[in-house]
Design an enzyme around this catalytic site. Sequence first.
Site, PDB file in Angstrom:
ATOM      1  N   LEU A 102       0.814  -1.214   0.000  1.00 11.18           N
ATOM      2  CA  LEU A 102       0.000   0.000   0.000  1.00 11.18           C
ATOM      3  C   LEU A 102       0.850   1.268   0.000  1.00 11.18           C
ATOM      4  O   LEU A 102       0.310   2.374  -0.090  1.00 11.18           O
ATOM      5  CB  LEU A 102      -0.946  -0.010   1.197  1.00 11.18           C
TER       6      LEU A 102
ATOM      7  N   GLU B 204       3.036 -12.193 -10.030  1.00 10.92           N
ATOM      8  CA  GLU B 204       4.468 -12.250  -9.733  1.00 10.92           C
ATOM      9  C   GLU B 204       5.073 -13.488 -10.375  1.00 10.92           C
ATOM     10  O   GLU B 204       4.443 -14.546 -10.450  1.00 10.92           O
ATOM     11  CB  GLU B 204       4.687 -12.264  -8.224  1.00 10.92           C
TER      12      GLU B 204
ATOM     13  N   HIS C 202      -4.218  -5.780   0.601  1.00  9.87           N
ATOM     14  CA  HIS C 202      -3.808  -4.965  -0.537  1.00  9.87           C
ATOM     15  C   HIS C 202      -4.923  -4.738  -1.556  1.00  9.87           C
ATOM     16  O   HIS C 202      -5.248  -3.597  -1.901  1.00  9.87           O
ATOM     17  CB  HIS C 202      -2.600  -5.600  -1.228  1.00  9.87           C
TER      18      HIS C 202
ATOM     19  N   ARG D 190       3.410  -8.192 -12.837  1.00  9.35           N
ATOM     20  CA  ARG D 190       2.479  -7.166 -13.315  1.00  9.35           C
ATOM     21  C   ARG D 190       1.604  -6.710 -12.150  1.00  9.35           C
ATOM     22  O   ARG D 190       0.970  -7.528 -11.487  1.00  9.35           O
ATOM     23  CB  ARG D 190       1.604  -7.693 -14.442  1.00  9.35           C
TER      24      ARG D 190
ATOM     25  N   ARG E 276      -0.385   1.716 -13.802  1.00 11.39           N
ATOM     26  CA  ARG E 276       0.546   0.594 -13.754  1.00 11.39           C
ATOM     27  C   ARG E 276       1.716   0.885 -12.812  1.00 11.39           C
ATOM     28  O   ARG E 276       2.319   1.950 -12.858  1.00 11.39           O
ATOM     29  CB  ARG E 276       1.077   0.300 -15.157  1.00 11.39           C
TER      30      ARG E 276
ATOM     31  N   ARG F 143       0.174 -18.431 -17.655  1.00 11.77           N
ATOM     32  CA  ARG F 143      -0.767 -17.330 -17.484  1.00 11.77           C
ATOM     33  C   ARG F 143      -1.794 -17.589 -16.389  1.00 11.77           C
ATOM     34  O   ARG F 143      -2.667 -16.769 -16.156  1.00 11.77           O
ATOM     35  CB  ARG F 143      -1.481 -17.045 -18.810  1.00 11.77           C
TER      36      ARG F 143
END
Length: 429
Positions: free
Chosen positions: A123, A159, A183, A284, A317, A410
Amino acid sequence: MRNLTCRVDHQENCDEKVDAFLKKTYYQFGGYDNCEGMTTLDSQMQKLEADGRANRIFYLSVPQGALLDVATCIADKAQSKRGWNRIIIEKPFGFDTESSAKLTRGLLSKFYEEQIYRIDHRLGKDLIENLTVLRFSNLVFEPLWNRQYIRNVQVIVSEEWGIERSGRYFNKYGIIRDIVHSHILQTIALLAMEPPVGLNGEDIRNEKVKVLRSMKKLDLEDVVLGQYKEGVQSGGKAGSLQNSDVLWKSLIPTFVAAALYIDNARWDGVPFLIKSGIGLIKNRVEIRIQFRHVPGNLYRDQIGHSSNLATNELILREQPNEAILVKINNKVPGLGMQLDASELNLLYKDKYNVEMPDSYEQLILDVIDGDNHLFMRSDELEAAWNLLTPLLYEIESNKVAPELYQFGGRGPVGAYYLGAKHGVRWADD
């Protein structure tokens, strides 16, 4: 020692600054299984503080089972009498509603709410800090921030690495308790809250807790669990649950996707899709806000067969590169009328020549300043557990088996079916 740097001020006189800092640091052994150490610590602190005003911050990086004992000893033996006292607590903040409530009652029996800072390093990222700035200081966004214009919101945290780098308690708590509880739910609360009356931490936390209390019950059929199996990423890194502290074929999820809904006038019917996992194809971390299609779009024939390609998006992002992107439809230069989906790109590394602070640096500075808006208040904590605990009990009592996915891939196929069920195409694929 080797982790100390002066990177924020561009390494100027770094050695001198590190030496000056180290001269002000002390180590006091005491242990956390008795109060004698805290009494000794208090005596040492009084010598250093002399007769001036003395503020103290206690950072508790201790096992959860010892947390209340340590906090009690601090409250009784080590608090400053000539200034404020603040206590920082690391995750996990309980295991479910009941254990969290017990922990909260114990802390509030010794400290005031405003003294307690529950820290989640994620955070402290600049992406989170920028959420309210983008929304409330830009007229171009605030009028569109509702169900009339926004089609869906996606929060993605993926991750590359496996369990061995995902925290010391991951193998007991799993990804829902580790990532979603604090989070992701806090990110959604900041994004979806009503305008606070001010920037005071309590004003912001008042609005966040309203969002959490307005979330609809999570149904198991709107949740996809996954667990990675042995595989190799493109970079050559191997991953296997057999090489971790988690037993192979356990039911501990390393991936979760879910559809959340907020039952209020602003967000009624808008799916908030979350996706988080480890052992995936890339790091990401981003928030994607997809807007609705233009009614009666005059250019639908130039867009192509997929109307999703024409969807406007606001993309915030944090990884792989900090950026703010706005996806728009644009005419391709040249003869004819051909449309293209383009991105207006604010890439931080190109725009700002500054060193990005570490998230812990940001959050600890907030504690020093008394800014608590990124720290969960007790009622926020309770609201988050009230949402997740029934789901966790259902998963564990029914021994729901996670869908296996390839390490470095993925994630589970089920996540794509979940998106299709709620009319959402995952935008990161």
